[in-house]
Enzyme design. Sequence first.
Site, PDB file in Angstrom:
ATOM      1  N   GLY A  47       0.827  -1.204   0.000  1.00 20.01           N
ATOM      2  CA  GLY A  47       0.000   0.000   0.000  1.00 20.01           C
ATOM      3  C   GLY A  47       0.858   1.249   0.000  1.00 20.01           C
ATOM      4  O   GLY A  47       2.017   1.217   0.440  1.00 20.01           O
ATOM      5  N   GLN A  52       2.853   9.969   1.350  1.00 24.02           N
ATOM      6  CA  GLN A  52       4.199   9.407   1.461  1.00 24.02           C
ATOM      7  C   GLN A  52       5.119   9.826   0.327  1.00 24.02           C
ATOM      8  O   GLN A  52       6.329   9.699   0.432  1.00 24.02           O
ATOM      9  CB  GLN A  52       4.131   7.874   1.509  1.00 24.02           C
ATOM     10  N   CYS A  93       5.737  -0.156   7.235  1.00 23.24           N
ATOM     11  CA  CYS A  93       5.416   1.015   6.418  1.00 23.24           C
ATOM     12  C   CYS A  93       6.622   1.362   5.554  1.00 23.24           C
ATOM     13  O   CYS A  93       7.757   1.324   6.035  1.00 23.24           O
ATOM     14  CB  CYS A  93       5.081   2.189   7.346  1.00 23.24           C
ATOM     15  N   LEU A  94       6.360   1.696   4.303  1.00 22.38           N
ATOM     16  CA  LEU A  94       7.463   2.047   3.402  1.00 22.38           C
ATOM     17  C   LEU A  94       8.185   3.311   3.879  1.00 22.38           C
ATOM     18  O   LEU A  94       9.325   3.542   3.485  1.00 22.38           O
ATOM     19  CB  LEU A  94       6.946   2.241   1.970  1.00 22.38           C
ATOM     20  N   HIS A 135      -4.525   1.712   7.571  1.00 24.98           N
ATOM     21  CA  HIS A 135      -3.139   2.209   7.684  1.00 24.98           C
ATOM     22  C   HIS A 135      -2.900   3.342   6.678  1.00 24.98           C
ATOM     23  O   HIS A 135      -2.368   4.394   7.038  1.00 24.98           O
ATOM     24  CB  HIS A 135      -2.173   1.035   7.442  1.00 24.98           C
ATOM     25  N   GLU A 136      -3.324   3.127   5.439  1.00 20.48           N
ATOM     26  CA  GLU A 136      -3.087   4.147   4.397  1.00 20.48           C
ATOM     27  C   GLU A 136      -3.946   5.386   4.641  1.00 20.48           C
ATOM     28  O   GLU A 136      -3.507   6.511   4.409  1.00 20.48           O
ATOM     29  CB  GLU A 136      -3.379   3.583   3.000  1.00 20.48           C
ATOM     30  N   HIS A 139      -2.365   7.779   6.922  1.00 22.64           N
ATOM     31  CA  HIS A 139      -1.356   8.654   6.301  1.00 22.64           C
ATOM     32  C   HIS A 139      -1.988   9.963   5.826  1.00 22.64           C
ATOM     33  O   HIS A 139      -1.377  11.025   5.915  1.00 22.64           O
ATOM     34  CB  HIS A 139      -0.701   7.966   5.099  1.00 22.64           C
TER      35      HIS A 139
END
Length: 181
Positions: A47, A52, A93-94, A135-136, A139
């Site tokens: 994701g 991000q 997380c990226l 989660h996304e 962000h």
Amino acid sequence: MAILNILRYPDARLHKVAKPVTEFGTERLTTLVADMAETMYDAPGVGLAASQVDVHEQLIIIDTSESHDDLRVFINPQIVWASAEKQVYDEGCLSVPGVYDGVERPAQVKVRAFDAAGAQFELEADGLLAVCIQHEMDHLLGKVFVDYLSPLKRNRIKAKMLKESRGLEREAALRAAGRRY
Ligand code: NI
């Protein structure tokens, strides 16, 4: 298509609140989705939120398939229902590479969103997809999953990330210097 730079925690830009997308079906939006998808698959991740990649608009993409061929795009997403039942998942997380920790969230959610063409849809999700959506969407509110952890853990993660960033900068500087000789 292009691979975009992913902001790393604790970059302050990860805490910006995203604005709704107002124009659909534009070339700009199509390009952004394509670039985000390429960035996510390259990382690799399941994701990615526009926040991000330093675009502070309400857009997230998710692909939880093994075969990486089930891209889902959620624009201006809203959770319209969440189950009372919770589940704890080890999240990563990226923007916080190499860090995984358990976060408790509703086990099922119903999300309402628009696709890139501007068509509204609703989706009920559970399991990993439900975790990813939540989660996304965090962000977009300027929230990173480590914000759910204890201050002690968060500070440790912050220190680790800053140390790694300094290492990466040093490496880049050395590489740049190396090219001059
Ligand atoms: Ni993330």
